[in-house]
Design a protein around this motif. Structure first.
Motif, PDB file in Angstrom:
ATOM      1  N   ILE A  35      11.911  45.091 -12.127  1.00 24.43           N
ATOM      2  CA  ILE A  35      10.916  46.011 -11.576  1.00 24.43           C
ATOM      3  C   ILE A  35       9.962  46.406 -12.699  1.00 24.43           C
ATOM      4  O   ILE A  35      10.400  46.768 -13.798  1.00 24.43           O
ATOM      5  CB  ILE A  35      11.576  47.285 -11.011  1.00 24.43           C
ATOM      6  N   ASP A  36       8.672  46.378 -12.434  1.00 23.91           N
ATOM      7  CA  ASP A  36       7.686  46.855 -13.407  1.00 23.91           C
ATOM      8  C   ASP A  36       7.491  48.359 -13.258  1.00 23.91           C
ATOM      9  O   ASP A  36       7.250  48.857 -12.149  1.00 23.91           O
ATOM     10  CB  ASP A  36       6.338  46.164 -13.188  1.00 23.91           C
ATOM     11  N   PHE A  37       7.581  49.061 -14.385  1.00 24.76           N
ATOM     12  CA  PHE A  37       7.224  50.480 -14.442  1.00 24.76           C
ATOM     13  C   PHE A  37       6.007  50.561 -15.361  1.00 24.76           C
ATOM     14  O   PHE A  37       6.126  50.577 -16.577  1.00 24.76           O
ATOM     15  CB  PHE A  37       8.392  51.318 -14.963  1.00 24.76           C
ATOM     16  N   ARG A  38       4.825  50.565 -14.760  1.00 23.98           N
ATOM     17  CA  ARG A  38       3.585  50.358 -15.497  1.00 23.98           C
ATOM     18  C   ARG A  38       2.983  51.662 -16.005  1.00 23.98           C
ATOM     19  O   ARG A  38       2.805  52.615 -15.252  1.00 23.98           O
ATOM     20  CB  ARG A  38       2.579  49.617 -14.608  1.00 23.98           C
ATOM     21  N   GLY A  39       2.713  51.679 -17.299  1.00 24.49           N
ATOM     22  CA  GLY A  39       1.985  52.781 -17.907  1.00 24.49           C
ATOM     23  C   GLY A  39       2.794  54.032 -18.160  1.00 24.49           C
ATOM     24  O   GLY A  39       2.230  55.067 -18.506  1.00 24.49           O
ATOM     25  N   ASP A  40       4.122  53.979 -18.023  1.00 30.69           N
ATOM     26  CA  ASP A  40       4.954  55.179 -18.189  1.00 30.69           C
ATOM     27  C   ASP A  40       5.995  54.919 -19.278  1.00 30.69           C
ATOM     28  O   ASP A  40       7.101  54.440 -19.011  1.00 30.69           O
ATOM     29  CB  ASP A  40       5.631  55.548 -16.867  1.00 30.69           C
ATOM     30  N   ALA A  41       5.633  55.260 -20.495  1.00 34.39           N
ATOM     31  CA  ALA A  41       6.528  55.019 -21.632  1.00 34.39           C
ATOM     32  C   ALA A  41       7.808  55.828 -21.511  1.00 34.39           C
ATOM     33  O   ALA A  41       8.890  55.371 -21.926  1.00 34.39           O
ATOM     34  CB  ALA A  41       5.807  55.354 -22.936  1.00 34.39           C
ATOM     35  N   GLU A  42       7.728  57.040 -20.962  1.00 31.47           N
ATOM     36  CA  GLU A  42       8.920  57.872 -20.842  1.00 31.47           C
ATOM     37  C   GLU A  42       9.903  57.264 -19.850  1.00 31.47           C
ATOM     38  O   GLU A  42      11.123  57.278 -20.098  1.00 31.47           O
ATOM     39  CB  GLU A  42       8.524  59.285 -20.404  1.00 31.47           C
TER      40      GLU A  42
END
Length: 519
Positions: free
Chosen positions: A68-75
């Motif tokens: 799964i891609d979690f884009r733009g959320d480093a946390e």
């Protein structure tokens, strides 16, 4: 730690009158409170153990092999890495069984507290919660036709939901108030839910700041201590199916989870577009995406209340148009009910009274009835889009809304089951009315005539001649009268004047501090 008792302090106010026939009929339903409804019929078990295990294995395969891609959320990526997931770039992969294990801290059942505790609802178990449609940019009625929604329309639908005994929840973005700047309209929407209704509601999710504003407004209305201890609101987290969470959604998810508020994770899969065309594949992919989002909520705050959501159906493989109420979509609805119960979390149905029809005609009601039957039989705990939906969600219809309310009442009556007792079998009635006689005047009929049957507001049951004499009016025309009468009779639930003033002040200050952004 979240607790499930009713808040110690809240504005209860006098009981509101909901309207004659619907109120009497509502009294015949197996409810334990104004907002609590218990299903008395079993959920339909579409699939056996072997098939369910295959769907779960497929979901695990997707999470391990594809990810799964979690884009733009480093946390979010940091949290998954710390939990032992494989993180490469923005792609997160889970070992088989790992996502399920991360979901294990989510409660199987929890209370969503209303501003008036009598309208609090329970999500999970055998509880069933109905709420209006969500997200439509347009509205329509017989008088003015189809048009962009305004804040007046939004407030009208909140009022109608508050007045209906068949809806237990005020909803979220019931329609999009396009006459207010995009970055400010969440203030007016949350304000309407908190002041024009005292049922549970949903806050904004279109940015972290808007989610935080929604939570802060809830703290003003409920009290900060109450919000710290109880779930009082929900945030709808849409997955960008296939297999993508963007930073807007995960940021809002983390805000609601950190505050201990309910996170609804809703994959959105139309077979052939955001996933394969087959119902089994749609069900398995939905399960994978839902588990990934629920896992993130639990990593932010173990024990965070969640709802396993979905928004799925089919599409025309000839034209690409979305279709609703189809048998394939209904099969997925029933399968997801089973998968969510095995995961041990409350489930939001992907159905409700949904349709692709452009007006509340025969197609609309057929689509809606088909989807709603499957939804209720699936064992869903929360049903979104239970009233008002047209055009595949592009439009909220005033007439469709109140026509759907009638069907909601019928579905709740069905779900309340059949009572078999000495009173319902009524042997004494046969002594009063023997063979060849009618039972209209028996003492049993006299005791129960007001609540024995569900009595809809819109349906016409009279003879043809009477219908002609009354002007041959259609159900849609009668529904037009009905919503107008409901709004004319609306009374706002009471609110402490100091709380109302504090809410108004917060909204005014925050809106003044922001520039207008229309896009």
């Amino acid at each position: 730690m979240l607790t499930h008792e009713a808040p110690a302090t809240s504005d209860t106010g006098p009981e509101r009158r909901r309207g004659g026939r619907a109120r009497r009929a509502a009294g015949n339903i197996a409810a334990t409170g104004a907002g609590l409804f218990l299903r008395r019929i079993p959920a339909y078990k579409l699939l056996g153990e072997e098939a369910l295990a295959q769907l779960e294995e497929q979901a695990d395969w997707i999470l391990a092999e594809i990810g799964i891609d979690f884009r733009g959320d480093a946390e979010a990526l940091r949290l998954f890495a710390a939990a032992g997931c494989e993180v490469k770039g923005e792609r997160v992969r889970f070992q088989p069984g790992q996502a399920r294990a991360l979901c294990a801290t989510a409660p199987a059942e929890f209370t969503l507290h209303a501003r008036d505790p009598r309208h609090s609802v329970v999500l999970g178990g055998d509880h069933l919660v109905l709420m209006p449609g969500y997200g439509s940019p347009f509205v329509t009625d017989l008088d003015r036709g189809r048009r962009y929604a305004t804040i007046e329309d939004f407030r009208n639908f909140v009022k109608l939901a508050w007045m209906s005994p068949w809806l237990h929840h005020s909803g979220g973005t019931v329609c999009e108030p396009t006459d207010i700047p995009v970055n400010k309209r969440h203030f007016d929407m949350v304000h309407a839910h908190l002041t024009l209704s005292a049922k549970p509601f949903m806050g904004a999710v279109t940015s972290v700041s808007r989610a935080e504003d929604s939570i802060e407004m809830a703290r003003i209305a409920y009290g900060a201590d109450t919000v710290a201890e109880h779930a009082v609101m929900q945030g709808n987290i849409n997955v960008n199916s296939p297999l993508v969470f963007d930073e807007t959604m995960t940021g809002a998810l983390r805000s609601y989870a950190a505050a201990g508020q309910c996170v609804c994770v809703s994959p959105a899969i139309f077979g052939g577009a955001m996933g394969p065309v087959t119902p089994a594949a749609v069900a398995a992919q939905t399960h994978a995406e839902a588990m990934a989002g629920i896992a993130l909520a639990q990593l932010v705050r173990p024990g965070c209340p969640v709802v396993y959501g979905s928004f799925h159906n089919t599409m025309s493989l000839k034209s690409g148009a979305l279709t609703f109420g189809t048998p394939e979509g209904n099969l997925v609805t029933m399968a997801l009910g089973q998968l969510a119960r095995r995961l041990g979390v409350p489930v939001r149905s992907g159905g409700g009274q949904i349709t692709a029809a452009n007006s509340p005609d025969g197609q609309a009601m057929q689509d809606s009835a088909s989807a709603m039957w499957a939804t209720v039989m699936s064992g869903a705990n929360q049903v979104w889009h239970a009233a008002g939906w047209l055009e595949g969600g592009l439009t909220m219809g005033y007439e469709k809304f109140v026509m759907d309310l009638d069907h909601c009442g019928a579905m709740l009556t069905l779900a309340s089951g059949m009572e078999v007792s000495a009173d319902t079998l009524t042997r004494e009635s046969y002594h009063e009315a023997g063979p060849g006689q009618n039972f209209l005047s028996t003492s049993h009929t006299m005791r129960h005539f007001a609540t024995a049957n569900h009595m809809p507001d819109i349906a016409e049951a009279g003879p043809y001649e009477s219908w002609v004499e009354a002007g041959c009016r259609t159900a849609e025309e009668r529904a037009n009268d009905r919503w107008k009468a409901m709004l004319a009779a609306y009374e706002a639930p009471p609110m402490d004047p100091a709380i109302a003033e504090a809410l108004d002040d917060y909204v005014a200050r925050r809106k003044t501090a922001l520039p207008d952004e229309w896009y």
